[in-house]
Motif scaffolding. Structure first.
Motif, PDB file in Angstrom:
ATOM      1  N   MET A   1      50.286 105.712  62.817  1.00  0.00           N
ATOM      2  CA  MET A   1      51.423 106.585  63.142  1.00  0.00           C
ATOM      3  C   MET A   1      52.666 105.959  62.484  1.00  0.00           C
ATOM      4  SD  MET A   1      50.969 109.313  64.813  1.00  0.00           S
ATOM      5  CE  MET A   1      49.776 110.195  65.812  1.00  0.00           C
ATOM      6  N   ASP A   2      52.679 104.624  62.425  1.00  0.00           N
ATOM      7  CA  ASP A   2      53.652 103.844  61.651  1.00  0.00           C
ATOM      8  C   ASP A   2      53.137 103.791  60.220  1.00  0.00           C
ATOM      9  OD1 ASP A   2      55.418 102.035  60.567  1.00  0.00           O
ATOM     10  OD2 ASP A   2      54.724 100.325  61.743  1.00  0.00           O
ATOM     11  N   ASP A   3      53.586 104.599  59.278  1.00  0.00           N
ATOM     12  CA  ASP A   3      54.671 105.530  59.441  1.00  0.00           C
ATOM     13  C   ASP A   3      54.256 106.918  58.953  1.00  0.00           C
ATOM     14  OD1 ASP A   3      57.242 106.555  59.913  1.00  0.00           O
ATOM     15  OD2 ASP A   3      57.945 105.994  57.937  1.00  0.00           O
TER      16      ASP A   3
ATOM     17  N   VAL B   1      52.849 100.007  68.806  1.00  0.00           N
ATOM     18  CA  VAL B   1      53.024  99.967  67.352  1.00  0.00           C
ATOM     19  C   VAL B   1      52.274  98.759  66.771  1.00  0.00           C
ATOM     20  CG1 VAL B   1      54.742  99.685  65.502  1.00  0.00           C
ATOM     21  CG2 VAL B   1      55.197 101.233  67.411  1.00  0.00           C
ATOM     22  N   HIS B   2      51.685  98.948  65.615  1.00  0.00           N
ATOM     23  CA  HIS B   2      50.856  97.963  64.908  1.00  0.00           C
ATOM     24  C   HIS B   2      49.555  97.650  65.645  1.00  0.00           C
ATOM     25  CE1 HIS B   2      53.856  96.280  61.734  1.00  0.00           C
ATOM     26  NE2 HIS B   2      53.949  97.589  61.870  1.00  0.00           N
ATOM     27  N   THR B   3      49.042  98.637  66.382  1.00  0.00           N
ATOM     28  CA  THR B   3      47.676  98.570  66.905  1.00  0.00           C
ATOM     29  C   THR B   3      46.937  99.794  66.355  1.00  0.00           C
ATOM     30  OG1 THR B   3      47.822  99.980  68.880  1.00  0.00           O
ATOM     31  CG2 THR B   3      48.690  97.718  69.080  1.00  0.00           C
TER      32      THR B   3
ATOM     33  N   GLN C   1      54.822  99.921  50.249  1.00  0.00           N
ATOM     34  CA  GLN C   1      55.022  98.506  50.589  1.00  0.00           C
ATOM     35  C   GLN C   1      56.154  98.200  51.568  1.00  0.00           C
ATOM     36  OE1 GLN C   1      54.517  95.678  47.357  1.00  0.00           O
ATOM     37  NE2 GLN C   1      53.530  97.210  46.101  1.00  0.00           N
ATOM     38  N   GLU C   2      56.353  99.076  52.551  1.00  0.00           N
ATOM     39  CA  GLU C   2      57.350  98.776  53.584  1.00  0.00           C
ATOM     40  C   GLU C   2      56.881  97.628  54.462  1.00  0.00           C
ATOM     41  OE1 GLU C   2      59.415  99.103  57.546  1.00  0.00           O
ATOM     42  OE2 GLU C   2      57.292  99.113  57.080  1.00  0.00           O
ATOM     43  N   GLU C   3      55.592  97.655  54.813  1.00  0.00           N
ATOM     44  CA  GLU C   3      55.074  96.701  55.806  1.00  0.00           C
ATOM     45  C   GLU C   3      55.043  95.262  55.291  1.00  0.00           C
ATOM     46  OE1 GLU C   3      54.747  97.415  58.794  1.00  0.00           O
ATOM     47  OE2 GLU C   3      54.262  99.541  58.977  1.00  0.00           O
ATOM     48  N   VAL C   4      55.176  95.073  53.992  1.00  0.00           N
ATOM     49  CA  VAL C   4      55.172  93.715  53.444  1.00  0.00           C
ATOM     50  C   VAL C   4      56.568  93.288  52.988  1.00  0.00           C
ATOM     51  CG1 VAL C   4      52.721  93.621  52.846  1.00  0.00           C
ATOM     52  CG2 VAL C   4      54.349  94.633  51.220  1.00  0.00           C
TER      53      VAL C   4
END
Ligand code: CO
Ligand code: ZN
Length: 350
Positions: A178-180, A319-321, A210-213
């Motif tokens: 869901m993110d994102d 979030v992040h699961t 590459q937002e998450e990194v």
């Protein structure tokens, strides 16, 4: 009348595209499938579509600038968190590292899928204390009998993401990523609902990589577009679950307008234009301060000589699961607010 019936259908009509988006494979650096899906969805609803050198999808809706309009960049990130193979042992077990913010506790019992469809689950070494659980005490088991068999299916550097279907629990949805992807879905829906509507603003809808990194795609996209205003659309956590960290954002109370997170202090004029848009359109909203985590606005606002930026957040639990939960009322509110912002002459706002 056509617009009214579309509005009545509301966010419910978005569930199909949300399902497709969240179930698509797309960890940071491997966003191609998500990009193809979004391109297919928005083709014909914007004036121009291009992909930049890093892989950001940039869609332009032309406007009549000079008539109170501004150049607006709206960003949602296509990538999701994942794991990357670092070592394959003689017995065929895969050691791995994280791609983005991955907690070892969210991995136990989960399954991941690689780009080629290989599925694995997680095991761990013996532990004296659960608190000692770290990623390097864990391994991915793809059921290979030895190193050779494992290497025939997975190579060093291959990346996997959670393998999970979306579940519709009535009014709320649970899914991985869901993110994102919910932010991507909100932007896609805003594009569809503003098709044929003349905007005073020149609007660049950007689906970033590459937002998450480290908010990386948004940086080059913002440099290339050089907008007057930047708005990121992303999830935020909530404070409405038992013993949650104190935070005023709740699921189901409307989209959140960010005040601050660890990557950005929202520009007061961008924050205020979002508040004014929500108020005048009668959209319930919440104000958000996120104590940990950032968004694409973190890199957009420090690009070039500085770009006034804000964030439209969709409240999400866990979030992040692999089981991030959002509320469809919040999603619908976020779409409406974004449409309202696109339609307003923004030149005087910043
Ligand atoms: Co994230
Ligand atoms: Zn995000």
């Amino acid at each position: 009348m056509k617009d009214v019936s579309k509005d009545e259908e509301g966010a419910g009509g978005m569930k199909d595209i949300i399902k497709k988006l969240v179930e698509t494979y797309g960890p940071s650096g491997s966003e191609d499938r998500v990009r193809d899906l979004i391109r297919d969805e928005i083709q014909g609803a914007v004036d121009e579509i291009r992909v930049d050198a890093l892989g950001n999808l940039i869609a332009l809706k032309r406007g009549c600038r000079g008539d109170g309009g501004a150049k607006l960049l709206i960003a949602a990130h296509m990538d999701e968190i994942g794991v990357i193979v670092t070592y394959i042992d003689d017995s065929g077990f895969l050691r791995f590292s994280n791609v983005g913010g991955v907690s070892p506790f969210t991995l136990i019992g989960q399954r991941v899928v690689f780009a080629n469809g290989t599925v694995g689950t997680f095991g761990r070494e013996k532990l004296d204390d659960w608190k000692d659980l770290k990623l390097d005490k864990m391994f991915i088991d793809i059921g290979a009998k030895d190193r050779a068999e494992a290497e025939s299916r997975v190579k060093i550097g291959d990346v996997a993401c959670f393998y999970r279907e979306m579940t519709d629990i009535g009014g709320k949805l649970i899914a991985k990523s869901m993110d994102d992807r919910i932010g991507c879905a909100v932007v896609v829906e805003a594009i569809k609902r503003t098709k044929g509507i003349e905007s005073p603003n020149e609007v660049y809808f950007v689906f970033t990589v590459q937002e998450e990194v480290g908010l990386r795609g948004a940086r080059t996209a913002a440099y290339g577009v050089n907008p007057d205003i930047g708005i990121a659309v992303d999830v935020t956590t909530t404070g409405d679950t038992p013993e949650a960290p104190r935070m005023s954002v709740k699921l189901g109370a409307g989209p959140a307008i960010k005040v601050k997170d660890t990557s950005v202090v929202a520009h007061p004029r961008v924050k205020n234009l979002m508040i004014e848009a929500a108020s005048s359109a009668g959209i319930p909203y919440q104000l958000e301060i996120l104590d940990f985590g950032g968004t694409d606005a973190g890199s957009i606002h420090t690009t070039r000589e500085g770009i006034p930026s804000g964030v439209l957040s969709i409240p999400a639990r866990y979030v992040h699961t692999p089981s991030e939960m959002v509320d469809m009322g919040d999603v619908e509110g976020a779409v409406k607010l974004l449409v309202e912002i696109v339609k307003r002459p923004l030149a005087g706002s910043v």
